[in-house]
Structures are given as C-alpha cells and as structure tokens.
Design a protein around this motif. Structure first.
Motif, PDB file in Angstrom:
ATOM      1  N   ALA A 245      37.378  48.888   0.200  1.00 32.53           N
ATOM      2  CA  ALA A 245      36.718  49.284   1.443  1.00 32.53           C
ATOM      3  C   ALA A 245      35.777  48.155   1.841  1.00 32.53           C
ATOM      4  O   ALA A 245      35.783  47.077   1.232  1.00 32.53           O
ATOM      5  CB  ALA A 245      35.959  50.600   1.246  1.00 32.53           C
ATOM      6  N   VAL A 246      34.961  48.400   2.859  1.00 28.26           N
ATOM      7  CA  VAL A 246      33.937  47.439   3.276  1.00 28.26           C
ATOM      8  C   VAL A 246      32.653  48.220   3.534  1.00 28.26           C
ATOM      9  O   VAL A 246      32.675  49.429   3.748  1.00 28.26           O
ATOM     10  CB  VAL A 246      34.343  46.641   4.533  1.00 28.26           C
ATOM     11  N   TYR A 247      31.549  47.508   3.495  1.00 29.21           N
ATOM     12  CA  TYR A 247      30.303  48.159   3.891  1.00 29.21           C
ATOM     13  C   TYR A 247      29.537  47.278   4.867  1.00 29.21           C
ATOM     14  O   TYR A 247      29.622  46.053   4.831  1.00 29.21           O
ATOM     15  CB  TYR A 247      29.432  48.533   2.683  1.00 29.21           C
ATOM     16  N   GLY A 248      28.815  47.937   5.749  1.00 35.34           N
ATOM     17  CA  GLY A 248      27.963  47.248   6.707  1.00 35.34           C
ATOM     18  C   GLY A 248      26.531  47.711   6.541  1.00 35.34           C
ATOM     19  O   GLY A 248      26.266  48.901   6.421  1.00 35.34           O
ATOM     20  N   ILE A 249      25.604  46.744   6.489  1.00 35.55           N
ATOM     21  CA  ILE A 249      24.176  47.038   6.376  1.00 35.55           C
ATOM     22  C   ILE A 249      23.523  46.668   7.710  1.00 35.55           C
ATOM     23  O   ILE A 249      23.637  45.531   8.172  1.00 35.55           O
ATOM     24  CB  ILE A 249      23.530  46.254   5.230  1.00 35.55           C
ATOM     25  N   TYR A 250      22.863  47.638   8.306  1.00 34.78           N
ATOM     26  CA  TYR A 250      22.230  47.452   9.614  1.00 34.78           C
ATOM     27  C   TYR A 250      20.709  47.545   9.459  1.00 34.78           C
ATOM     28  O   TYR A 250      20.203  48.489   8.849  1.00 34.78           O
ATOM     29  CB  TYR A 250      22.682  48.535  10.599  1.00 34.78           C
ATOM     30  N   ARG A 251      20.013  46.571  10.015  1.00 35.27           N
ATOM     31  CA  ARG A 251      18.547  46.604  10.006  1.00 35.27           C
ATOM     32  C   ARG A 251      18.039  46.488  11.448  1.00 35.27           C
ATOM     33  O   ARG A 251      18.447  45.582  12.193  1.00 35.27           O
ATOM     34  CB  ARG A 251      17.984  45.459   9.161  1.00 35.27           C
ATOM     35  N   ASP A 252      17.167  47.393  11.809  1.00 37.21           N
ATOM     36  CA  ASP A 252      16.610  47.410  13.164  1.00 37.21           C
ATOM     37  C   ASP A 252      15.616  46.258  13.309  1.00 37.21           C
ATOM     38  O   ASP A 252      14.598  46.195  12.609  1.00 37.21           O
ATOM     39  CB  ASP A 252      15.906  48.748  13.409  1.00 37.21           C
ATOM     40  N   ILE A 253      15.918  45.314  14.202  1.00 39.25           N
ATOM     41  CA  ILE A 253      15.026  44.173  14.430  1.00 39.25           C
ATOM     42  C   ILE A 253      14.521  44.168  15.871  1.00 39.25           C
ATOM     43  O   ILE A 253      14.111  43.130  16.386  1.00 39.25           O
ATOM     44  CB  ILE A 253      15.737  42.844  14.102  1.00 39.25           C
ATOM     45  N   THR A 254      14.550  45.341  16.491  1.00 41.79           N
ATOM     46  CA  THR A 254      14.127  45.431  17.892  1.00 41.79           C
ATOM     47  C   THR A 254      12.684  44.978  18.061  1.00 41.79           C
ATOM     48  O   THR A 254      12.360  44.201  18.974  1.00 41.79           O
ATOM     49  CB  THR A 254      14.285  46.878  18.404  1.00 41.79           C
ATOM     50  N   HIS A 255      11.802  45.431  17.174  1.00 42.80           N
ATOM     51  CA  HIS A 255      10.391  45.052  17.269  1.00 42.80           C
ATOM     52  C   HIS A 255      10.227  43.547  17.102  1.00 42.80           C
ATOM     53  O   HIS A 255       9.470  42.904  17.844  1.00 42.80           O
ATOM     54  CB  HIS A 255       9.586  45.798  16.207  1.00 42.80           C
ATOM     55  N   ARG A 256      10.945  42.982  16.125  1.00 40.09           N
ATOM     56  CA  ARG A 256      10.859  41.534  15.918  1.00 40.09           C
ATOM     57  C   ARG A 256      11.351  40.767  17.126  1.00 40.09           C
ATOM     58  O   ARG A 256      10.763  39.756  17.526  1.00 40.09           O
ATOM     59  CB  ARG A 256      11.699  41.150  14.691  1.00 40.09           C
ATOM     60  N   LYS A 258      11.295  41.745  20.235  1.00 38.83           N
ATOM     61  CA  LYS A 258      10.297  41.833  21.301  1.00 38.83           C
ATOM     62  C   LYS A 258       9.174  40.824  21.079  1.00 38.83           C
ATOM     63  O   LYS A 258       8.709  40.176  22.026  1.00 38.83           O
ATOM     64  CB  LYS A 258       9.735  43.260  21.367  1.00 38.83           C
ATOM     65  N   ILE A 259       8.756  40.691  19.821  1.00 34.60           N
ATOM     66  CA  ILE A 259       7.714  39.705  19.501  1.00 34.60           C
ATOM     67  C   ILE A 259       8.218  38.294  19.783  1.00 34.60           C
ATOM     68  O   ILE A 259       7.510  37.462  20.367  1.00 34.60           O
ATOM     69  CB  ILE A 259       7.280  39.849  18.029  1.00 34.60           C
ATOM     70  N   GLU A 260       9.474  38.009  19.367  1.00 25.93           N
ATOM     71  CA  GLU A 260      10.044  36.684  19.612  1.00 25.93           C
ATOM     72  C   GLU A 260      10.140  36.388  21.103  1.00 25.93           C
ATOM     73  O   GLU A 260       9.866  35.266  21.552  1.00 25.93           O
ATOM     74  CB  GLU A 260      11.431  36.584  18.969  1.00 25.93           C
ATOM     75  N   GLN A 261      10.548  37.396  21.864  1.00 25.33           N
ATOM     76  CA  GLN A 261      10.648  37.204  23.310  1.00 25.33           C
ATOM     77  C   GLN A 261       9.275  36.957  23.931  1.00 25.33           C
ATOM     78  O   GLN A 261       9.137  36.132  24.836  1.00 25.33           O
ATOM     79  CB  GLN A 261      11.316  38.426  23.931  1.00 25.33           C
ATOM     80  N   LYS A 262       8.263  37.679  23.429  1.00 27.48           N
ATOM     81  CA  LYS A 262       6.903  37.467  23.944  1.00 27.48           C
ATOM     82  C   LYS A 262       6.418  36.062  23.602  1.00 27.48           C
ATOM     83  O   LYS A 262       5.825  35.370  24.443  1.00 27.48           O
ATOM     84  CB  LYS A 262       5.948  38.502  23.350  1.00 27.48           C
ATOM     85  N   ILE A 263       6.694  35.638  22.350  1.00 30.26           N
ATOM     86  CA  ILE A 263       6.307  34.279  21.946  1.00 30.26           C
ATOM     87  C   ILE A 263       7.009  33.246  22.820  1.00 30.26           C
ATOM     88  O   ILE A 263       6.404  32.262  23.247  1.00 30.26           O
ATOM     89  CB  ILE A 263       6.631  34.052  20.456  1.00 30.26           C
ATOM     90  N   ALA A 264       8.298  33.466  23.075  1.00 30.46           N
ATOM     91  CA  ALA A 264       9.063  32.530  23.916  1.00 30.46           C
ATOM     92  C   ALA A 264       8.471  32.470  25.329  1.00 30.46           C
ATOM     93  O   ALA A 264       8.355  31.384  25.913  1.00 30.46           O
ATOM     94  CB  ALA A 264      10.525  32.953  23.969  1.00 30.46           C
ATOM     95  N   ARG A 265       8.101  33.651  25.869  1.00 36.00           N
ATOM     96  CA  ARG A 265       7.487  33.656  27.205  1.00 36.00           C
ATOM     97  C   ARG A 265       6.144  32.931  27.205  1.00 36.00           C
ATOM     98  O   ARG A 265       5.851  32.148  28.107  1.00 36.00           O
ATOM     99  CB  ARG A 265       7.297  35.099  27.680  1.00 36.00           C
ATOM    100  N   ASP A 266       5.346  33.193  26.153  1.00 33.76           N
ATOM    101  CA  ASP A 266       4.041  32.533  26.056  1.00 33.76           C
ATOM    102  C   ASP A 266       4.201  31.026  25.937  1.00 33.76           C
ATOM    103  O   ASP A 266       3.456  30.257  26.572  1.00 33.76           O
ATOM    104  CB  ASP A 266       3.262  33.069  24.846  1.00 33.76           C
ATOM    105  N   LEU A 267       5.172  30.608  25.112  1.00 33.62           N
ATOM    106  CA  LEU A 267       5.412  29.170  24.959  1.00 33.62           C
ATOM    107  C   LEU A 267       5.868  28.543  26.269  1.00 33.62           C
ATOM    108  O   LEU A 267       5.468  27.430  26.621  1.00 33.62           O
ATOM    109  CB  LEU A 267       6.456  28.928  23.864  1.00 33.62           C
ATOM    110  N   GLN A 268       6.733  29.270  26.981  1.00 30.86           N
ATOM    111  CA  GLN A 268       7.201  28.751  28.268  1.00 30.86           C
ATOM    112  C   GLN A 268       6.044  28.608  29.251  1.00 30.86           C
ATOM    113  O   GLN A 268       5.938  27.605  29.960  1.00 30.86           O
ATOM    114  CB  GLN A 268       8.273  29.676  28.840  1.00 30.86           C
ATOM    115  N   GLU A 269       5.166  29.617  29.255  1.00 32.21           N
ATOM    116  CA  GLU A 269       4.002  29.541  30.148  1.00 32.21           C
ATOM    117  C   GLU A 269       3.103  28.368  29.776  1.00 32.21           C
ATOM    118  O   GLU A 269       2.619  27.643  30.653  1.00 32.21           O
ATOM    119  CB  GLU A 269       3.215  30.857  30.076  1.00 32.21           C
TER     120      GLU A 269
END
Length: 466
Positions: A245-256, A258-269
């Motif tokens: 068989a196979v297995y898949g491991i899923y980790r929620d990184i939505t919060h991370r 969002k932080i990365e996107q905010k950092i990217a926006r701040d850096l762009q600004e």
C-alpha cells in the motif's frame, strides 16, 4: 461376540485407552487421560519427554499437583468441568512445570471407552510457543503502529495501490472533516484535491504507487470546501520488496504560509521604499552635480575649475552607486564590473586635459560587492583613474590603464595600473599631500583594507580588503 467385552472391564486399562485413542492419536502431540477426579491415568511418550518426567511422577497425580493450585483453578478446572458435561473444549495457556514453560494449545474431549458414559477426559496438547511468540511480536508491532498512527499530530491516510483509502487517523478526520466510514474505499484525489489541481494530485499518487517517495507543498480541500495549504509526504509500504500500500502524511501549513506571504509583502514594500530612497539620493546628487556645473561657468581660473570638476566626478561616482541599486533586484550588493566600466565612461566624458586615446583593459571577476564597501571603493576607483587620466600620460604615446578584480576567500584584491613614462618616484601620490590621496587613505581605512603603490613600468595601486 460383544466387541466391548473382549477388553478388560477397567476403563483405564492400557489396551482400552489405546483403543479409544486411535482416532485422535498423534505421536507428536502431548496426550494424557484423566479420570473424573482429574487424576492422571495415562500419558504418552511425547508428554513425558516434553515435561521431562517419568510415568511414575505423573500417574496417580492430579493436574493441580503438577501445575499448581492457582493455575489449576483459574485455567484448567473450568475447562475440565465443561468437558465432563460432554463438551469438547479448546483453549491455550502457558504451562509451567519446574524450569519448563511453554505455550500449549489444548483440546479436551470426553473419554468414552464403553459407549456414551463419560469416564474421564482426553487431553491433547500441542506446543505452539513459537507461533505464540510470533503472534505476540506481531501484536506488539501492530500496537506500536496503531499508537503512532492514531496519536500522530499529522494527518495520515493509508491507501491501496489504486489510490483508494484503506484507513485514516483521527488527525486526518480533524484536518479534512472526513471520518473513516466516509472516505474508506474512495479515491483520495476525489476527496481532498481541488479541481484545478487534479493533474498534480494524480501525478503525485502515481509516483508513490510506482514506488517513489514524494514531498511537496500544495493546496488541498476539506469536506466543507475550505482550501488549506499543506505539506505532503508520500511513501510506499513494502514487505519483502512487495508494495502492499502507500501512505500520505499531511501537515497543515496554512498559518506558516500566511506568515510567509506577510513577510514577502513587507519585504516588497521595503524594497520599493529602499529603491525610492536610492532614487531620491541619486536625484539629489545629480542636482548637486548640476549646481557645481553651473558654478563652473563663472570660474575663470583653470586650477579652480579643475577642483570643481574633481568634486563633480566624486559626486557622480557616489550617485552611480545609488542609480545601480535603484535599477537592481539586489538592494544590498553592486555588480562592480558594470559599475567600474560606467565610472570609466563618465571620467572619459569629463576629460578635458588628459589624452583622448587611453586604452582600458578589464580583468575583473563578476563579483557583487556589498553596498557598505561599494561606495568607498567606488570613490577610490574614481580618484585613482582621475589621477592617471590627468597626470600619467604626458609622455606616453599609447596610454593604457589595466584594472583587475579578483577574490580569494576571504580577501578581495583590486589592482589599477597605468603605463606612464618618466615616473618620478618622489611624486607618487602615496607620498604626496594631495586631497585625493588623503581621501584614498581615509577610504582604505573605512574598508579595513590596505593599499600598496608600486612603480614598475608605470604606477600600480593594489587594494586589498575583506
């Protein structure tokens, strides 16, 4: 003739026991016969050998005497009593006698040597210790897996080789909203992959089904339709090189995310702001240069006019740094090869007293210089080349300036060499009192570097810094 009367009347006579046991006899099994008081009346050779006992040590003894009161009461007696009522009883237990302990699978059958009357019990035992140990080991491994599987903070789905869900853990249900009953037997891609990512999901599952390990960050859909960012690790489950068989491991990184996107926006600004600052500094320096240019028109003395020109070139060399940064994607470093060529071009354009046919040779690595080093180094380059253009080639038919830049960790080395003729060693700028040389020494100190000036078929400035 009555066949039953051909044997002695004693139901536990050896011949009668053997006759009765013919249908169940297996020489490898441990066989014993007990009377209704649970006293041993017969044991076969395998039984004696197994427990390392003589027949005299067993016959006439009860099960309780051989294996202890506690074990007898808890395990043996209930089964023997059931057998006396006519039941066939099956059980397994750890038997211990002296230093021997084995796991035995036991069959208890009513002993009926003369028809229907139950005269005792036939006990057929088989050593299943190895199977028990293997079974226990598998149970332990299964318990380890189930604990890890269910207690994992990451969502885990086990799939068959056709991408259909076999099992999911509690974290999967919490993350995606699907219970095991809701998703068992269904393709994982139909459950959690958004429509616009079906191709990506199919490629991922095909790769894992083909025996590959995968790791990716992507978007998946919950039961409610909410889109979440997840990291996924997919691996095949193998047993003896066969993929089960196979297995898949899923980790929620939505919060991370969002932080990365905010950092990217701040850096762009901040990048936009820094570019605007460099642009304004460059414009201000150009205004200063223009004011100096306007002032030069009113200066009659050529020596004074030259001083204004030198100041103007210094300002241009600094303004050029800010112009390069404004136009670059890297706001912390300058491509010094392009910068140096531009400085040379500006100096030649403003050259009024020096020769017009100077040949420049560049031997420079494509090195990015940090801005805190680029500004002082740019002024040094400006001063040295300006000096050579103005003073070096009065007696030189084919004037040339060679500029090299190389790095040998952790040191940078830049050499600017001209081919001036008739050099008077006493007038080497390193020994003079000119403003330019004072500026060069000050800038070398700012770089935490060193300056060597050598006269060898011209004049060579060697600058080293880290």
């Amino acid at each position: 003739m009555d066949t039953q009367r051909a044997f002695p009347e004693d139901p536990f006579h050896h011949d009668i026991i053997l006759k009765t046991l013919q249908s169940t006899l297996n020489v490898n099994d441990y066989i014993s016969v007990l009377d209704r008081d649970f006293t041993y009346r017969y044991v076969n050779q395998a039984y004696k050998k197994y427990f390392n006992l003589d027949e005299a040590d067993i016959l006439g003894k009860t099960h309780k005497e051989l294996f202890g009161t506690d074990f007898y009461k808890k395990t043996i007696r209930p089964n023997l009593e059931a057998c006396l009522k006519g039941e066939s009883v099956y059980y397994s237990a750890w038997y211990k006698h002296r230093d021997i302990e084995r796991y035995i699978s036991v069959t208890c059958l009513p002993y009926r040597p003369f028809g229907d009357a139950i005269m005792g019990i036939i006990i057929n035992g088989r050593d299943t210790t190895e199977l028990k140990n293997i079974s226990d080991k598998h149970k332990i491994q299964k318990a380890y897996f189930e604990n890890l599987f269910q207690q994992s903070p990451d969502a885990i789905a086990i799939l068959d080789n056709n991408d259909r869900v076999i099992n999911v853990n509690d974290a999967f249900t919490e993350l995606f909203g699907y219970t095991l009953m809701e998703c068992q037997g269904k393709p994982i891609n139909d459950l959690v992959v958004p429509d616009n990512l079906k191709k990506e999901g199919l490629e991922a599952t095909m790769n894992v089904a083909g025996g590959q390990n995968i790791s990716l960050e992507t978007v998946r859909r919950t039961k409610s339709g909410k889109l979440i960012h997840v990291s996924i690790i997919g691996k095949p489950i193998l047993m003896e090189n066969n993929q089960l068989a196979v297995y898949g491991i899923y980790r929620d990184i939505t919060h991370r995310k969002k932080i990365e996107q905010k950092i990217a926006r701040d850096l762009q600004e901040k990048e936009v702001m820094l570019k605007e600052i460099h642009h304004r500094v460059k414009d201000n320096m150009q205004i200063i240069s223009s004011l100096l240019n306007m002032q030069i028109r009113y200066v009659k003395n050529e020596a004074d006019k030259a001083i204004f020109k030198e100041s103007q070139n210094r300002i241009k060399s600094m303004a050029l740094i800010h112009e390069r940064l404004y136009k670059s994607n890297d706001l912390a470093h300058i491509n010094f090869v392009k910068y140096t060529r531009k400085v040379v071009s500006n100096l030649l354009a403003s050259n009024e007293s020096g020769p017009k046919n100077i040949m420049f040779n560049f031997d420079m690595e494509d090195i990015a210089i940090p801005i805190n080093q680029a500004i002082p180094l740019g002024l040094i380059v400006n001063e040295i080349i300006s000096n050579s253009i103005k003073y070096a080639f009065k007696k030189t038919e084919k004037p040339a300036i060679h500029i090299s830049l190389h790095k040998s960790d952790p040191w940078f080395e830049m050499i600017i060499r001209d081919n001036r003729c008739g050099l008077d060693i006493s007038k080497i700028p390193d020994q003079s009192k000119t403003i330019g040389m004072h500026l060069i020494k000050s800038l070398i100190t700012q770089l935490h570097g060193s300056l060597d000036v050598m006269s060898d078929q011209g004049l060579a400035y060697t600058i080293r810094w880290q």
